[in-house]
Design an enzyme around this catalytic site. Structure first.
Site, PDB file in Angstrom:
ATOM      1  N   ASP A 103      75.811  67.284  56.775  1.00  0.00           N
ATOM      2  CA  ASP A 103      74.447  67.515  57.268  1.00  0.00           C
ATOM      3  C   ASP A 103      73.902  66.185  57.789  1.00  0.00           C
ATOM      4  OD1 ASP A 103      71.785  68.054  57.694  1.00  0.00           O
ATOM      5  OD2 ASP A 103      71.368  68.775  55.668  1.00  0.00           O
ATOM      6  N   ASP A 105      70.804  64.170  60.268  1.00  0.00           N
ATOM      7  CA  ASP A 105      69.490  64.235  60.917  1.00  0.00           C
ATOM      8  C   ASP A 105      69.302  63.028  61.826  1.00  0.00           C
ATOM      9  OD1 ASP A 105      68.927  66.514  59.458  1.00  0.00           O
ATOM     10  OD2 ASP A 105      67.889  65.426  57.863  1.00  0.00           O
ATOM     11  N   ASP A 230      69.432  80.183  56.566  1.00  0.00           N
ATOM     12  CA  ASP A 230      69.727  78.893  55.938  1.00  0.00           C
ATOM     13  C   ASP A 230      68.778  78.697  54.765  1.00  0.00           C
ATOM     14  OD1 ASP A 230      70.093  76.282  55.199  1.00  0.00           O
ATOM     15  OD2 ASP A 230      70.015  75.462  57.215  1.00  0.00           O
ATOM     16  N   HIS A 232      67.631  76.341  51.811  1.00  0.00           N
ATOM     17  CA  HIS A 232      67.628  75.019  51.183  1.00  0.00           C
ATOM     18  C   HIS A 232      67.022  75.181  49.792  1.00  0.00           C
ATOM     19  CE1 HIS A 232      68.585  72.177  54.608  1.00  0.00           C
ATOM     20  NE2 HIS A 232      68.563  73.364  55.190  1.00  0.00           N
TER      21      HIS A 232
END
Length: 315
Positions: A103, A105, A230, A232
């Protein structure tokens, strides 16, 4: 559900063969064939987040990778006449499979090509994946040793993942990659699902030489409807995205040998890809019961490769 569907498809010819003799011509030799295969599934799924207010630049991407998940695959094909046939096929994973997720960002708009935050999750699992396919084929070229058909069909595929634990590198309080750490091994971090609805067109054909037979198929769609979910878990946040008119490509090749006039053993490889396209996304924050919606705020992509070995039997 998918395993039951495969069992029904593979059992269908047995039911048909027990019908009255008056239908023997319609269901006679070389009119119905069944296939059963075992093999593996490998691939990668990608989800992206874009920032529409910053020109649509990419701000996040999650790559879910998996290899050699065991699958069961089956098919039944019914020749209505020498020039037209219909078929049903499908496959499903037999159990979950370990994988990996990364992942990243890109939170600094001043350096859009440099990631600011990254987490890695080697304890990732492909929970399940499956697909079904319904199709019709028109055999416009048919000779004793080769044939070619145009085809049209509809298929759906599903994928589910979980990522647990992992390590991270974050940019915090104005710093750059200045915070590192690890998440507890048993903490479920992210759960992810994809679902694709695919109407398609294509070509298929085969060539036979003595007892050997070689075949292939190509599928294309520009009308895919994709969606994902998704979760989280740590942040108590859910992202849901929808994409329309994605492109889909698939190529299959196979080679086999007839051990009897009715039975063929063969191997097959199938490569498939759903290309990335932007779509709309919705965010639901359960910590404060808020939500938001962004047009062109998400992207979905998927590609995989299937290898199988199996048996085809013609009634």
């Amino acid at each position: 559900m998918q395993t039951k569907l495969l069992a029904i498809m593979l059992a269908a010819p047995v039911v048909f063969s027990s019908q009255e003799a008056s239908a023997s011509d319609f269901f006679g030799p070389e009119k119905i064939s069944t296939e059963i295969n075992l093999g593996t599934l490998s691939g990668k799924t990608k989800e992206r987040v874009y920032e529409p207010e910053e020109g649509g630049r990419k701000v996040s991407q999650l790559d879910w990778k998996y290899s050699n998940a065991a699958i069961l695959k089956g098919a039944v094909n019914w020749e209505l006449n020498p020039w037209l046939s219909v078929g049903a096929a499908g496959w499903t994973t037999l159990n979950s499979r370990g994988g990996n997720m990364v992942d990243q960002d890109w939170m600094d708009s001043g350096t859009p090509g440099t990631w600011t935050d990254e987490s890695r999750h080697p304890d990732t699992r492909l929970n399940y994946a499956n697909e079904f396919d319904l199709n019709v084929k028109g055999w416009f070229l048919k000779e004793s040793d080769y044939r070619l058909a145009i085809m049209a069909g509809y298929q759906e595929s599903r994928y589910s993942f979980n990522a647990t634990g992992g390590t991270y590198i974050y940019s915090e309080n104005g710093g750059f990659r200045n915070e590192t750490g690890a998440l507890p091994d048993k903490i479920k971090v992210i759960g992810y699902k994809q679902h694709f609805k695919i109407p398609y067109v294509g070509l298929t054909g085969n060539y036979r030489y003595d007892n050997f037979e070689f075949g292939g198929a190509f599928k294309y769609s520009g009308w895919v409807r994709g969606s994902d979910n998704d979760e989280h878990y740590v942040r108590q946040t859910t992202f849901r995205s929808k994409v329309i008119n994605q492109n889909y490509y698939s190529v299959a090749v196979n080679a086999g040998y007839y051990i009897t006039p009715e039975a063929k053993v063969y191997i097959e490889g199938v490569w498939s890809r759903l290309t990335n396209k932007k779509g709309d996304t919705s965010l639901y924050d359960r910590s404060d019961n808020t939500s938001e919606h962004n047009n062109n705020g998400a992207g979905i992509e998927n590609y995989n490769f299937i290898t199988t070995a199996g048996l085809k039997y013609t009634f």
